[in-house]
Design an enzyme around this catalytic site. Structure first.
Site, short mmCIF file in Angstrom:
data_model
loop_
_atom_site.label_atom_id
_atom_site.label_comp_id
_atom_site.label_asym_id
_atom_site.label_seq_id
_atom_site.Cartn_x
_atom_site.Cartn_y
_atom_site.Cartn_z
CB CYS A 1 -76.79 82.39 85.27
SG CYS A 1 -75.13 82.08 84.66
CB CYS B 1 -72.45 85.41 78.89
SG CYS B 1 -74.09 85.75 79.57
CG ASP C 1 -75.50 79.70 82.05
OD1 ASP C 1 -76.40 78.95 82.46
OD2 ASP C 1 -75.70 80.66 81.31
CB CYS D 1 -77.50 81.89 78.47
SG CYS D 1 -76.06 82.96 78.40
FE1 FES Z 1 -74.98 83.28 82.85
FE2 FES Z 1 -75.12 83.69 80.28
S1 FES Z 1 -76.73 83.97 81.74
S2 FES Z 1 -73.49 82.79 81.37
#
Ligand code: FES
Length: 139
Positions: A35, A104, A37, A60
């Site tokens: 993702c 996450c 992040d 996110c």
């Molecule tokens: Fe990857 Fe939340 S979508 S950390």
């Protein structure tokens, strides 16, 4: 049923412990390749206690809520308790996350562990590398 719990929404809208600790004893930064992040955790440790903890998360809403909750769960706690924090405990404290958002909370556990590893490395404290093995995603 709402996708996100009240607690997730609360910590997303009003995250606790956001920021930087300039003279941190340990800093851990981790990312999720899928993702993109990124989460960074700063620890201030004294007398075996987490005296302060702050985070910066570029990610996110669930990642922000997870880092906020994780910092709340370890602040003021003994190092052993903070090291034992699991993504499952973070998820439970948030009253759950959707299955595709569990990673996450894994980031939060990884970032805290990375900050401890940094602290141990900087201070020449020996440790069992297994302590910092990648956490499993737990439901
Ligand atoms: Fe990857 Fe939340 S979508 S950390």
């Amino acid at each position: 049923m709402a996708l996100y719990s009240e607690k997730v929404m609360d910590h997303f809208r009003n995250p606790r412990n956001v920021g930087v600790i300039e003279d941190a004893d340990g800093v851990g930064e981790v990312g999720n390749a899928k993702c993109g992040d990124i989460m960074k955790i700063y620890l201030k440790i004294g007398n075996g206690i987490i005296e302060d903890v702050k985070f910066e998360t570029f990610g996110c809403g669930s990642a922000i809520a997870s880092s906020s909750m994780a910092t709340e769960l370890i602040k003021g706690k003994p190092v052993e308790d903070a090291l034992a924090l699991t993504n499952k405990a973070v998820t439970e404290a948030l009253d759950g996350l959707p299955a595709h958002k569990l990673h996450c909370s894994v980031l939060a556990e990884e970032a805290i562990k990375a900050a401890f590893k940094d602290y141990y490395d900087k201070n020449g404290i020996s440790y069992d590398p297994a302590m910092f093995a990648e956490p499993e995603e737990e439901e």
